[in-house]
Design an enzyme around this catalytic site. Structure first.
Site, PDB file in Angstrom:
ATOM      1  CB  VAL A  69     -28.511 -34.954 -84.346  1.00 42.63           C
ATOM      2  CG1 VAL A  69     -27.181 -34.417 -83.854  1.00 42.63           C
ATOM      3  CG2 VAL A  69     -29.182 -35.842 -83.302  1.00 42.63           C
ATOM      4  CE1 TYR A 159     -28.959 -48.900 -74.043  1.00 40.61           C
ATOM      5  CE2 TYR A 159     -28.389 -50.117 -76.024  1.00 40.61           C
ATOM      6  CZ  TYR A 159     -28.248 -49.007 -75.225  1.00 40.61           C
ATOM      7  OH  TYR A 159     -27.399 -47.995 -75.599  1.00 40.61           O
ATOM      8  CE  LYS A 166     -26.026 -46.160 -78.155  1.00 41.20           C
ATOM      9  NZ  LYS A 166     -25.530 -44.803 -78.437  1.00 41.20           N
ATOM     10  CB  THR A 197     -25.014 -40.383 -68.015  1.00 47.88           C
ATOM     11  OG1 THR A 197     -25.667 -41.346 -68.843  1.00 47.88           O
ATOM     12  CG2 THR A 197     -23.532 -40.648 -67.984  1.00 47.88           C
ATOM     13  CG  LEU A 198     -30.239 -36.538 -68.160  1.00 49.94           C
ATOM     14  CD1 LEU A 198     -30.596 -36.283 -66.702  1.00 49.94           C
ATOM     15  CD2 LEU A 198     -30.052 -35.205 -68.890  1.00 49.94           C
TER      16      LEU A 198
HETATM   17  P1  NAD Z   1     -26.231 -37.914 -71.546  1.00 48.01           P
HETATM   18  O1  NAD Z   1     -27.704 -37.895 -71.289  1.00 48.01           O
HETATM   19  O2  NAD Z   1     -25.382 -37.106 -70.664  1.00 48.01           O
HETATM   20  O3  NAD Z   1     -25.938 -37.532 -73.060  1.00 48.01           O
HETATM   21  C1  NAD Z   1     -26.845 -37.782 -74.101  1.00 48.01           C
HETATM   22  C2  NAD Z   1     -26.823 -36.558 -74.988  1.00 48.01           C
HETATM   23  O4  NAD Z   1     -27.618 -36.772 -76.161  1.00 48.01           O
HETATM   24  C3  NAD Z   1     -27.411 -35.318 -74.286  1.00 48.01           C
HETATM   25  O5  NAD Z   1     -26.448 -34.297 -74.271  1.00 48.01           O
HETATM   26  C4  NAD Z   1     -28.573 -34.937 -75.194  1.00 48.01           C
HETATM   27  O6  NAD Z   1     -28.793 -33.551 -75.276  1.00 48.01           O
HETATM   28  C5  NAD Z   1     -28.103 -35.509 -76.521  1.00 48.01           C
HETATM   29  N1  NAD Z   1     -29.178 -35.588 -77.495  1.00 48.01           N
HETATM   30  C6  NAD Z   1     -30.293 -36.355 -77.451  1.00 48.01           C
HETATM   31  N2  NAD Z   1     -31.069 -36.073 -78.532  1.00 48.01           N
HETATM   32  C7  NAD Z   1     -30.406 -35.138 -79.261  1.00 48.01           C
HETATM   33  C8  NAD Z   1     -30.695 -34.432 -80.452  1.00 48.01           C
HETATM   34  N3  NAD Z   1     -31.824 -34.628 -81.149  1.00 48.01           N
HETATM   35  N4  NAD Z   1     -29.786 -33.550 -80.917  1.00 48.01           N
HETATM   36  C9  NAD Z   1     -28.645 -33.306 -80.256  1.00 48.01           C
HETATM   37  N5  NAD Z   1     -28.315 -33.931 -79.100  1.00 48.01           N
HETATM   38  C10 NAD Z   1     -29.198 -34.822 -78.620  1.00 48.01           C
HETATM   39  O7  NAD Z   1     -25.833 -39.456 -71.471  1.00 48.01           O
HETATM   40  P2  NAD Z   1     -24.479 -40.238 -71.833  1.00 48.01           P
HETATM   41  O8  NAD Z   1     -24.567 -41.502 -71.089  1.00 48.01           O
HETATM   42  O9  NAD Z   1     -23.308 -39.356 -71.679  1.00 48.01           O
HETATM   43  O10 NAD Z   1     -24.710 -40.612 -73.364  1.00 48.01           O
HETATM   44  C11 NAD Z   1     -23.775 -40.288 -74.379  1.00 48.01           C
HETATM   45  C12 NAD Z   1     -23.662 -41.435 -75.375  1.00 48.01           C
HETATM   46  O11 NAD Z   1     -23.032 -42.531 -74.725  1.00 48.01           O
HETATM   47  C13 NAD Z   1     -24.992 -41.954 -75.910  1.00 48.01           C
HETATM   48  O12 NAD Z   1     -24.836 -42.315 -77.262  1.00 48.01           O
HETATM   49  C14 NAD Z   1     -25.220 -43.194 -75.080  1.00 48.01           C
HETATM   50  O13 NAD Z   1     -26.054 -44.127 -75.713  1.00 48.01           O
HETATM   51  C15 NAD Z   1     -23.796 -43.690 -74.991  1.00 48.01           C
HETATM   52  N6  NAD Z   1     -23.528 -44.690 -73.952  1.00 48.01           N
HETATM   53  C16 NAD Z   1     -23.877 -44.447 -72.657  1.00 48.01           C
HETATM   54  C17 NAD Z   1     -23.629 -45.421 -71.706  1.00 48.01           C
HETATM   55  C18 NAD Z   1     -24.008 -45.213 -70.265  1.00 48.01           C
HETATM   56  O14 NAD Z   1     -24.097 -46.202 -69.521  1.00 48.01           O
HETATM   57  N7  NAD Z   1     -24.208 -44.014 -69.807  1.00 48.01           N
HETATM   58  C19 NAD Z   1     -22.998 -46.622 -72.072  1.00 48.01           C
HETATM   59  C20 NAD Z   1     -22.642 -46.819 -73.393  1.00 48.01           C
HETATM   60  C21 NAD Z   1     -22.915 -45.842 -74.332  1.00 48.01           C
END
Ligand code: NAD
Length: 258
Positions: A69, A159, A166, A197-198
């Site tokens: 992206v 954060y 966000k 998660t990662l």
């Molecule tokens: P995750 O690490 O499994 O997923 C993050 C994804 O972002 C990965 O698949 C990565 O490849 C992708 N990504 C990063 N840069 C990118 C790029 N340039 N192009 C395409 N893809 C890209 O972690 P997650 O926790 O599943 O995160 C997913 C979403 O949920 C994120 O927006 C994160 O901020 C949000 N979120 C996570 C939490 C939490 O506690 N884990 C809480 C609230 C929101």
């Protein structure tokens, strides 16, 4: 009765890095209800993991497409490929974000211009870019769902620059909802609670955050991948047809507490 009506709908799921990803939880449920799931990935490593888990779903209509992206070219290529293969896109799950580790660890005041722009580009602007690329194929209307976090509106330890990204993501979601409503495309954000998660690994003191939520949230526990996935399916489905421009919390109620 099929309340969701997602069977045979073409849903693009962006952001599966591994089986812990929020996006994977969503994709799994979508496959269970018979949707056609088009995965996008950034790293070859993620593609390998997606291919491996998809081996368990041989009878499903799935595709795995590269999409970084940070690149307009990559986004255009991915959505052209998806559009040409599927014709119509009914839903997009934007579940991705990234910021430089030093911008999460250092004092916020130390945030660099480049680090700020990179976090915004990857985690916020990408929603606009992806919506623009998906729109020509969302000819039957549809739903776009993005993942946000409470750090968008409150100052949360560690954060930092991601909280600002966000906040911009949620504002972009509202502007997109206002703009795309005329095309019967709904745009909403889910504000998920903390899930290991990662991406969460990059946030310092994540364990303490989980404990604090357990102590404070009305439900006295943390949420999980499955609960976020369930609500995402609702937001992608006709059940939420009257809802757009909203941020919906799946955090066991934590956000309401003082
Ligand atoms: P995750 O690490 O499994 O997923 C993050 C994804 O972002 C990965 O698949 C990565 O490849 C992708 N990504 C990063 N840069 C990118 C790029 N340039 N192009 C395409 N893809 C890209 O972690 P997650 O926790 O599943 O995160 C997913 C979403 O949920 C994120 O927006 C994160 O901020 C949000 N979120 C996570 C939490 C939490 O506690 N884990 C809480 C609230 C929101």
């Amino acid at each position: 009765m099929d309340l969701l009506q997602l069977t045979n709908k073409n849903i693009v799921v962006m952001g599966v890095a591994n089986e812990r990803s929020i996006a994977w939880g969503i994709a799994k449920k979508l496959l269970e209800v018979g949707a056609n799931v088009i995965f996008t990935y950034r790293k070859e490593r993620s593609k390998g993991k997606i291919d491996k888990v998809l081996a368990n779903y041989p009878d499903h209509n799935t595709a795995v497409v590269e999409c970084d992206v940070n690149s307009d070219e990559s986004i255009a290529k991915a959505f052209t490929e998806i559009g040409e293969k599927y014709g119509v896109i009914h839903g997009v799950v934007h579940s991705l974000a990234f910021a430089n580790a030093e911008d999460l660890k250092n004092r916020f005041v130390e945030t660099t211009r480049d680090g700020y722009a990179f976090a915004q580009d990857t985690s916020s602007y990408s929603l606009i870019a992806v919506s623009k690329a998906a729109k020509p194929y969302m000819t039957e209307g549809g739903s776009i769902v993005t993942m946000s976090y409470l750090g968008a509106e409150r100052v949360l330890d560690g954060y930092n620059v991601m909280g600002v990204a966000k906040a911009a993501l949620e504002a972009s979601m509202r502007y997109l909802a206002a703009d795309l409503g005329a095309d019967n495309i709904r745009v909403n954000a889910l504000s998920a609670g903390a899930i290991r998660t990662l991406a969460a690994k990059g946030i310092p003191s994540f364990n303490q955050i989980l404990h604090k939520i357990e102590d404070t949230a009305p439900l006295k526990r943390n949420t999980n991948q499955e609960e976020v996935a369930d609500m995402t399916l609702v937001m992608l489905s006709q059940l939420s047809r009257g809802v757009t421009g909203e941020t919906i919390y799946i955090d066991c109620g934590y956000n309401i507490m003082g």
